[in-house]
Design an enzyme around this catalytic site. Structure first.
Site, PDB file in Angstrom:
ATOM      1  N   ASN A  22       0.685  -1.437  -0.018  1.00 40.01           N
ATOM      2  CA  ASN A  22      -0.030  -0.042   0.027  1.00 40.01           C
ATOM      3  C   ASN A  22       0.976   1.231   0.140  1.00 40.01           C
ATOM      4  OD1 ASN A  22      -3.032  -0.394   0.115  1.00 40.01           O
ATOM      5  ND2 ASN A  22      -2.498  -1.778   1.831  1.00 40.01           N
ATOM      6  N   HIS A 114      -8.400  -0.924   6.042  1.00 34.81           N
ATOM      7  CA  HIS A 114      -8.690  -2.454   6.870  1.00 34.81           C
ATOM      8  C   HIS A 114      -9.311  -3.328   5.723  1.00 34.81           C
ATOM      9  CE1 HIS A 114      -9.532  -4.403  10.497  1.00 34.81           C
ATOM     10  NE2 HIS A 114     -10.534  -4.854   9.750  1.00 34.81           N
TER      11      HIS A 114
HETATM   12  C1  GAR Z   1      -3.090  -4.595   4.237  1.00 39.41           C
HETATM   13  O1  GAR Z   1      -4.001  -5.865   3.808  1.00 39.41           O
HETATM   14  C2  GAR Z   1      -3.734  -3.749   5.073  1.00 39.41           C
HETATM   15  O2  GAR Z   1      -5.292  -3.695   4.723  1.00 39.41           O
HETATM   16  C3  GAR Z   1      -3.779  -4.690   6.542  1.00 39.41           C
HETATM   17  O3  GAR Z   1      -2.389  -5.020   6.317  1.00 39.41           O
HETATM   18  C4  GAR Z   1      -1.974  -5.556   5.015  1.00 39.41           C
HETATM   19  C5  GAR Z   1      -0.894  -4.524   4.676  1.00 39.41           C
HETATM   20  O4  GAR Z   1      -0.278  -4.845   3.461  1.00 39.41           O
HETATM   21  N1  GAR Z   1      -3.893  -3.664   7.474  1.00 39.41           N
HETATM   22  C6  GAR Z   1      -4.230  -4.119   8.725  1.00 39.41           C
HETATM   23  O5  GAR Z   1      -4.729  -5.340   8.936  1.00 39.41           O
HETATM   24  C7  GAR Z   1      -4.496  -3.029   9.809  1.00 39.41           C
HETATM   25  N2  GAR Z   1      -5.380  -3.603  10.758  1.00 39.41           N
HETATM   26  P1  GAR Z   1       1.013  -3.945   2.876  1.00 39.41           P
HETATM   27  O6  GAR Z   1       1.975  -3.887   3.840  1.00 39.41           O
HETATM   28  O7  GAR Z   1       1.295  -4.840   1.779  1.00 39.41           O
HETATM   29  O8  GAR Z   1       0.384  -2.610   2.399  1.00 39.41           O
END
Ligand code: GAR
Length: 192
Positions: A22, A114
Site C-alpha cells: 500500500n 482495513h
Molecule cells: C493490508 O491488507 C492492510 O489492509 C492490512 O495489512 C495489509 C498490509 O499490506 N492492515 C491491517 O490489517 C490493519 N489492521 P501491505 O504492507 O502490503 O500494505
C-alpha cells in the site's frame, strides 16, 4: 478536511509495519499530476519491515521507532511530524495501536485501510473470519482513525465476491489488489 487548491500538496506520513504494498501504491499515487498528497515521511515500528525499501527507492525520509514505551515513542513521533511539517497520516498495514492523545493531536487527519467490510471484522484475521463464516462478499475499507479500533467514520469501501474455492490466502491477495484501488480513491474523495 480543507479543499486543496492549485499546486499545494498535503505533506503526508505513511505508517507501515510490513510488506508495504500500500505504501508503494500511495507513493505512485503521490506522483501523478492531480494528486492531493506528497509523501514526505515513512514511519515504521519494525526495522525489518520489507516496505522500508520503498522509502529508500523513492528517497523518502524514513524513521523506525520501537514502541517499547508508547508514550515516549509517540512524543518523539509528534516532534518529528512537526519538524517535517506533516499534516496528514495514512496508516498502511501499521500494526500498532496509537493512543487517544496522539490521535487527538491529528484529529480527522489520520486515515487507515482495513481488509474487511467494516464494521464487520475489526481487528486481526479478517480473511480467515470471512472464510470461516462462509461470507458471500468481503472487501476493504478506508476510514478515519479514532480511539476506538477500526471504528472511525467510513470514507469509502470496495467489495468483492468470495469464491467457493477461496481460502484466507487467496482472499488476502484479492483484497490487497482491491486496496490498491481503494486507498487513492478514498484520498481523492476526502479532498475533492
Ligand atoms: C493490508 O491488507 C492492510 O489492509 C492490512 O495489512 C495489509 C498490509 O499490506 N492492515 C491491517 O490489517 C490493519 N489492521 P501491505 O504492507 O502490503 O500494505
Amino acid at each position: 478536511m480543507e479543499k486543496l487548491t492549485g499546486l499545494k500538496k498535503l505533506k503526508t506520513a505513511v505508517f507501515i509495519s510490513g510488506t508495504g504494498s500500500n505504501l508503494k501504491n500511495l507513493i505512485k499515487f503521490s506522483k501523478i499530476k492531480k494528486t492531493p498528497i506528497s509523501i514526505n515521511l515513512v514511519i515504521s515500528n519494525f526495522n525489518k519491515a520489507k516496505g522500508l525499501k520503498y522509502a529508500n527507492q523513492f528517497k523518502i525520509k524514513k524513521k523506525i521507532f520501537n514502541f517499547n514505551n508508547i508514550k515516549n515513542t509517540e512524543k518523539k513521533i509528534l516532534t518529528l511530524l512537526k519538524k517535517e511539517k506533516i499534516s496528514f497520516i495514512c496508516l498502511a498495514g501499521f500494526m500498532k495501536i496509537l493512543s487517544k492523545d496522539f490521535i487527538k493531536k491529528f484529529d480527522g487527519k489520520i486515515i487507515n485501510i482495513h481488509p474487511s467490510l467494516l464494521p464487520k471484522y475489526k481487528g486481526l484475521n479478517t480473511h480467515h473470519r470471512a472464510i470461516t463464516n462462509r461470507d458471500k462478499f468481503t472487501g476493504c475499507t478506508v476510514h478515519y482513525v479514532t480511539e476506538k479500533l477500526d471504528s472511525g467514520k467510513i470514507i469509502m469501501q470496495k467489495k468483492i465476491k468470495v469464491a467457493t474455492k477461496d481460502n484466507s490466502k487467496s482472499l488476502a491477495k484479492k483484497v490487497l489488489k482491491l486496496e490498491h484501488k481503494l486507498y487513492p480513491a478514498a484520498i481523492k474523495k476526502i479532498f475533492s
